[in-house]
Design a protein around this motif. Sequence first.
Motif, short mmCIF file in Angstrom:
data_model
loop_
_atom_site.label_atom_id
_atom_site.label_comp_id
_atom_site.label_asym_id
_atom_site.label_seq_id
_atom_site.Cartn_x
_atom_site.Cartn_y
_atom_site.Cartn_z
N ALA A 38 0.82 -1.22 0.00
CA ALA A 38 0.00 0.00 0.00
C ALA A 38 0.84 1.26 0.00
N LEU A 39 2.16 1.14 0.24
CA LEU A 39 3.01 2.33 0.37
C LEU A 39 2.96 3.26 -0.84
N PRO A 40 3.07 2.75 -2.07
CA PRO A 40 3.02 3.69 -3.20
C PRO A 40 1.75 4.54 -3.22
N THR A 41 0.60 3.92 -2.94
CA THR A 41 -0.66 4.65 -2.95
C THR A 41 -0.72 5.64 -1.79
N LEU A 82 -0.01 -9.48 0.22
CA LEU A 82 -1.14 -9.81 -0.66
C LEU A 82 -2.42 -9.12 -0.18
N LEU A 83 -2.69 -9.16 1.13
CA LEU A 83 -3.88 -8.51 1.67
C LEU A 83 -3.80 -7.00 1.52
N ASP A 100 -6.69 -2.14 -3.90
CA ASP A 100 -7.38 -2.29 -5.18
C ASP A 100 -8.89 -2.25 -5.05
N ASN A 101 -9.43 -2.85 -3.99
CA ASN A 101 -10.87 -3.04 -3.89
C ASN A 101 -11.56 -2.08 -2.93
N SER A 155 -0.94 -4.20 -10.47
CA SER A 155 -1.82 -3.67 -9.43
C SER A 155 -1.24 -3.98 -8.05
N PRO A 156 -1.68 -3.27 -7.00
CA PRO A 156 -1.21 -3.58 -5.65
C PRO A 156 -1.44 -5.04 -5.27
#
Length: 678
Positions: free
Chosen positions: A43-46, A162-163, A169-170, A307-308
């Motif tokens: 999640a870091l890039p986002t 993965l989580l 993404d969701n 995608s993440p």
Amino acid sequence: MTADVVAQDEQAMPKGRDLYVVLGALMLAMLLAALDQTIVATALPTIVSDLGGLNHLAWIVTAYLLAATASTPLWGKLGDQYGRKRLFQTSIVIFLVGSALCGLARDMTELIVFRALQGLGGGGLMVLAVAIVGDVVPPRERGRYQGLFGAVFGVASVCGPLLGGWFVDNLSWHWVFYINVPIGILALLVIAAVLPSTGERERHRIDYLGTVLIVGWAVGLVLATTWAGTRYDWLSAPIVGLVVASAVLIGVWLLVERRAAEPIMPPRLLADSVFSLGSAISFAVGFAMFGALTFLPIFLQVVHGVSPTLSGVHLLPMMLGMLVSSIGSGQLISRFGRYKIFPVAGTPIIALALYLCSRLDENASTLSMSLRFALLGFGLGLVMQVLVIAVQNAVSYRDLGAATSGVTFFRQIGGSFGVAVFGSVFSNRLAAHVEDLAPVLPPGFDPSAVQGNPQLLDRYPAEVQQGVLHAYAQSIDSVFLWAVPVAAVGFVLTWFLREVPLRATSQTRDYGEGFGAAPTVRSSRHEMERALSELMRKDPKALELYERLGARSGVGLPAGSVWALCRIAKDVTVTGRELAERAGVAIEHGRPYVDRLVDAGYVRRRDGTLAITGSGRAVAERLFTARREGLARHVEGWSPEEHPELADVLARLAEASLGDEADGEILGPGPEPTGRRA
């Protein structure tokens, strides 16, 4: 310690469904804390794209690691002193508050502060959950259940990235933190309802000053490595000042630890060559592992446009490689008793994998990346667990707990430095490469925005797209190239690691250490109980065990009668029906074994109630002594005669492991009935 006290301790423990509910809640809480070291990676890039502050990216991971690492000794000793249930509930609340605030953070500074708060609670979750297992599980079963908790670390390592990607993404990156809240509340309610307030209280002289000094010098050095070359020049006054101040704090910390009644890390350990070398190698391993976990997702999401969620999938080979080599090395060590070869082989594999990762670019294939990630994970798994085994095997009993904690402490500190140094190198190199691209970049273009949304590049000419992607690839390549010398130094140090003949207790595997997901704080007593419990799982079948004990003690009784005598001695009085239920047989089936005891004068029977006699207690003590002597062979070299605490551990485990719940096998076909009635 008497047998009836041991029996009372066992009776206070939750049984059946209640036990499994408690263990499930503990594992759930530990999973949350372990996940939060790895779940943010994808999640870091986002997050950086949304909140800004690319230069502070590393602190999202580092703040959690430092807070969890520094707080675990305090949680462990406070739990011993004031009881673990309320402190465990407190740590859950702190963790949940930190998680909720992280999700609500409006800028990078807020997120970093809240991540530290989350880490403070997470440290308590991890150390207290393992300690509570000892309060609710009988000694003979602790190795099995603590192995399950070790597996939680492996699941967290594999599933975390993965989580994190799936949530981004969701839902949104905020849910990486929000998801903790409902799950944590469930664990909190279950713990409040089912967990008994059990466990012995133990007074401590808590080393608060030592803890503060650790945080001081660690933060100072991490700040220096984060800011050097980005915000300030390497030789600027702020950087030099931070380094000097940290060095002074380290000196003061060593003086304080020398005088502390119960230091977090006894200075005498640093004089032990196995511990000091093991800690240095562990630092290098943590440096590589956490650095890779933090920056590989950026490479995958930005440079390769995945995608993440898929970036988490791409990291699975690394996690699976670590899983395979960690479990495999532990089994080989248990079988052959040799451990030095694994870090000697693992550290050059880490160095090679890091070098190969530094050669990746925007054209690398998925197979090529997966093989390199798997190689890195394989090398890490060969080293982490083995370093813990090496120091446990070399130090004295009084330092066993501190040495185990110390190695994991330096691994976590190494991770903090690795993330900080990698972050500094990445930011510095990216700025330089973007500056080189200035002639072709459109006015006002912000390369850091690409991290959260790589599709932004689609609106620019191919020349700009290729230039930015290559700049990111080169910057992250520099990160891994800088890590190669660190791993190489670790390789050199492994050659000086002295291999001591392996004690039996050091051959027991602790999978929690193998996966390196969490700092560990266990006392020497807890560490020995865990190892002996694991060794007791390898005992011969119950029937054979009781036959051997009877023969060794000169007790002319069948195995079923030996078991019944130990059980009655621990309970003092017990009904025939209760005894049969414990044995897992019908009362008529077990009666002949009890008749033997009554005939011998070891047990008195009145109105269906069985009571131990004086002569019966004396024979039971002979059996307990034989069991204790058998366990003592596992701790040869630890000198229980010089350590009353270790002698007490042996006595407790000997008594607790005899006459425990049976499965009916012990009271199989046995002596002929005597005609007596229960």
